[in-house]
Motif scaffolding. Structure first.
Motif, PDB file in Angstrom:
ATOM      1  N   LEU A 125      48.484  34.271  35.823  1.00 57.29           N
ATOM      2  CA  LEU A 125      48.215  33.052  36.585  1.00 57.29           C
ATOM      3  C   LEU A 125      47.045  32.337  35.914  1.00 57.29           C
ATOM      4  N   TYR A 126      47.330  31.218  35.244  1.00 63.50           N
ATOM      5  CA  TYR A 126      46.326  30.504  34.457  1.00 63.50           C
ATOM      6  C   TYR A 126      45.610  29.438  35.276  1.00 63.50           C
ATOM      7  N   PHE A 127      44.282  29.466  35.204  1.00 61.40           N
ATOM      8  CA  PHE A 127      43.459  28.396  35.771  1.00 61.40           C
ATOM      9  C   PHE A 127      43.350  27.268  34.747  1.00 61.40           C
ATOM     10  N   ASP A 128      43.148  27.638  33.497  1.00 61.14           N
ATOM     11  CA  ASP A 128      43.156  26.717  32.362  1.00 61.14           C
ATOM     12  C   ASP A 128      43.653  27.520  31.159  1.00 61.14           C
ATOM     13  N   SER A 129      43.532  26.974  29.967  1.00 63.80           N
ATOM     14  CA  SER A 129      44.104  27.653  28.804  1.00 63.80           C
ATOM     15  C   SER A 129      43.399  28.960  28.448  1.00 63.80           C
ATOM     16  N   ARG A 130      42.182  29.157  28.918  1.00 64.51           N
ATOM     17  CA  ARG A 130      41.411  30.349  28.542  1.00 64.51           C
ATOM     18  C   ARG A 130      41.184  31.343  29.687  1.00 64.51           C
ATOM     19  N   SER A 131      41.214  30.891  30.924  1.00 61.92           N
ATOM     20  CA  SER A 131      40.945  31.802  32.039  1.00 61.92           C
ATOM     21  C   SER A 131      42.206  31.996  32.878  1.00 61.92           C
ATOM     22  N   PHE A 132      42.452  33.259  33.190  1.00 65.47           N
ATOM     23  CA  PHE A 132      43.674  33.602  33.907  1.00 65.47           C
ATOM     24  C   PHE A 132      43.453  34.876  34.710  1.00 65.47           C
ATOM     25  N   PHE A 133      44.395  35.143  35.584  1.00 69.35           N
ATOM     26  CA  PHE A 133      44.374  36.357  36.390  1.00 69.35           C
ATOM     27  C   PHE A 133      45.691  37.084  36.171  1.00 69.35           C
ATOM     28  N   LEU A 134      45.620  38.394  35.986  1.00 71.92           N
ATOM     29  CA  LEU A 134      46.820  39.210  35.805  1.00 71.92           C
ATOM     30  C   LEU A 134      47.250  39.802  37.145  1.00 71.92           C
ATOM     31  N   LEU A 135      48.462  39.517  37.528  1.00 73.36           N
ATOM     32  CA  LEU A 135      49.027  40.030  38.773  1.00 73.36           C
ATOM     33  C   LEU A 135      50.169  40.979  38.410  1.00 73.36           C
TER      34      LEU A 135
END
Length: 158
Positions: A125-135
């Motif tokens: 789940l990407y907030f922007d191109s560099r920060s994301f969360f793995l679900l």
């Protein structure tokens, strides 16, 4: 829909590799270095370059692949405390809620996510191109199709 999960180190490492290889600039770099290595091998075979030049191109290739395949994913895994915690996540129509085993929680509206990517073990789940969360997909069990539907409705796919 509410799920509980912890992270599996091997799966997280593989997911981080997917993340790096989805970046256009990294894919381009890998392609260019591979073309350069193949070109150097051909020139070496045709005796157009010295063995030292071929050795240097091979070392460059091995360093780049080692960095992308091992160094970057493992260093990120070691630095992030997130991967060592236990989570409870709730996918609701208006937002995504996440809480840890320590009791801290956070909620995001679906519009705060720019896109998502599905890989063999995770939803990124990407907030922007560099920060994301793995679900983790394994957390959903039988409800995986419902989770896909919720994500498809609320976030555009990468």
């Amino acid at each position: 829909m509410q799920v509980e999960f912890s992270y599996n180190k091997g799966q997280v490492i593989q997911a981080l590799r997917y993340h790096f290889l989805t970046k256009r600039e990294i894919r381009l770099l890998v392609i260019l270095v591979n073309v350069f290595a193949i070109f150097a091998a051909i020139l070496f075979y045709l005796h157009r370059i010295l063995p030292l030049a071929f050795l240097l191109s091979s070392v460059l290739w091995m360093c780049l692949m080692g960095a992308l395949w091992f160094f970057l994913p493992y260093s990120i895994y070691r630095k992030e405390r997130t991967f060592k915690d236990h989570f409870t996540a709730a996918l609701e129509p208006q937002h995504f809620f996440l809480s840890t085993s320590k009791g801290t929680g956070r909620s995001w509206s679906w519009r705060e996510f720019s896109n998502y990517l599905e890989t063999p073990h995770f939803f990124h789940l990407y907030f922007d191109s560099r920060s994301f969360f793995l679900l983790p997909k394994s957390a959903f069990g039988e409800g995986l199709a419902d989770a896909r539907a919720i994500l498809r409705e609320n976030i555009k796919k990468a």
